[in-house]
Design a protein around this motif. Structure first.
Motif, PDB file in Angstrom:
ATOM      1  N   MET A  76      -9.190  25.609  -8.070  1.00 16.17           N
ATOM      2  CA  MET A  76      -7.881  25.040  -8.226  1.00 16.17           C
ATOM      3  C   MET A  76      -7.195  25.530  -9.388  1.00 16.17           C
ATOM      4  O   MET A  76      -7.611  25.696 -10.451  1.00 16.17           O
ATOM      5  N   PRO A  77      -5.974  26.060  -9.121  1.00 10.78           N
ATOM      6  CA  PRO A  77      -5.224  26.822 -10.041  1.00 10.78           C
ATOM      7  C   PRO A  77      -4.490  25.912 -11.146  1.00 10.78           C
ATOM      8  O   PRO A  77      -4.379  24.822 -10.799  1.00 10.78           O
TER       9      PRO A  77
ATOM     10  N   GLU B  73      -8.320  29.501 -20.209  1.00  7.47           N
ATOM     11  CA  GLU B  73      -7.344  30.554 -20.169  1.00  7.47           C
ATOM     12  C   GLU B  73      -5.884  30.085 -20.723  1.00  7.47           C
ATOM     13  O   GLU B  73      -4.680  30.822 -20.892  1.00  7.47           O
TER      14      GLU B  73
ATOM     15  N   TRP C 220      -1.346  25.478 -13.700  1.00  7.89           N
ATOM     16  CA  TRP C 220      -0.030  26.081 -13.591  1.00  7.89           C
ATOM     17  C   TRP C 220       0.431  25.998 -15.186  1.00  7.89           C
ATOM     18  O   TRP C 220       0.108  24.822 -16.086  1.00  7.89           O
TER      19      TRP C 220
ATOM     20  N   GLN D 146       1.521  21.454  -8.833  1.00  9.12           N
ATOM     21  CA  GLN D 146       2.227  22.665  -8.774  1.00  9.12           C
ATOM     22  C   GLN D 146       3.846  22.223  -8.609  1.00  9.12           C
ATOM     23  O   GLN D 146       4.778  22.809  -9.283  1.00  9.12           O
TER      24      GLN D 146
ATOM     25  N   CYS E  29      -2.235  20.713 -13.519  1.00 14.03           N
ATOM     26  CA  CYS E  29      -2.623  20.990 -12.110  1.00 14.03           C
ATOM     27  C   CYS E  29      -1.892  20.884 -10.814  1.00 14.03           C
ATOM     28  O   CYS E  29      -2.476  21.194  -9.881  1.00 14.03           O
TER      29      CYS E  29
ATOM     30  N   THR F 280      -0.202  31.094 -13.214  1.00 17.00           N
ATOM     31  CA  THR F 280      -1.371  30.369 -13.212  1.00 17.00           C
ATOM     32  C   THR F 280      -2.372  31.194 -13.658  1.00 17.00           C
ATOM     33  O   THR F 280      -2.586  32.197 -13.847  1.00 17.00           O
ATOM     34  N   VAL F 281      -3.509  30.167 -13.872  1.00 17.63           N
ATOM     35  CA  VAL F 281      -4.826  30.599 -14.368  1.00 17.63           C
ATOM     36  C   VAL F 281      -5.996  29.827 -13.899  1.00 17.63           C
ATOM     37  O   VAL F 281      -5.464  28.689 -13.178  1.00 17.63           O
ATOM     38  N   GLU F 282      -6.928  30.139 -13.620  1.00 16.62           N
ATOM     39  CA  GLU F 282      -8.241  29.492 -13.158  1.00 16.62           C
ATOM     40  C   GLU F 282      -9.077  28.646 -13.932  1.00 16.62           C
ATOM     41  O   GLU F 282      -9.729  27.860 -13.298  1.00 16.62           O
ATOM     42  N   SER F 283      -8.947  28.805 -15.247  1.00 17.70           N
ATOM     43  CA  SER F 283      -9.740  27.852 -16.186  1.00 17.70           C
ATOM     44  C   SER F 283      -8.842  27.483 -17.453  1.00 17.70           C
ATOM     45  O   SER F 283      -8.111  28.061 -17.637  1.00 17.70           O
ATOM     46  N   TRP F 284      -9.103  26.157 -17.610  1.00 16.83           N
ATOM     47  CA  TRP F 284      -8.478  25.798 -19.035  1.00 16.83           C
ATOM     48  C   TRP F 284      -8.814  26.617 -20.093  1.00 16.83           C
ATOM     49  O   TRP F 284      -8.007  26.516 -21.144  1.00 16.83           O
TER      50      TRP F 284
END
Length: 68
Positions: free
Chosen positions: A1-2, A59, A4, A24, A22, A53-57
């Protein structure tokens, strides 16, 4: 889950404000608000609002307001 990430940068590239979430639709609304709140003088000076967007908190910038 991306995740934002809404960021607002000053003319020197320093992160001024950041909100991450999270959802959008919520992120896009926030991004529009970031853009709308920049004055014409700020835009002319180089202020920028960015949505990504990133894939991990991990980031997400540490100083971000995190909504989930």
């Amino acid at each position: 889950m991306p995740i934002w990430v809404n960021e607002q940068f000053d003319p020197s590239g320093i992160l001024y404000s950041c909100i991450a979430c999270c959802d959008q639709a919520q992120a896009q609304d926030c991004h529009q608000t970031f853009k709308d709140n920049l004055s014409e003088d700020q835009k002319a000076a180089g202020w920028v609002a960015r949505l990504r967007t990133v894939e991990s908190w991990d980031e997400v910038p540490a100083n971000a307001l995190k909504l989930d």
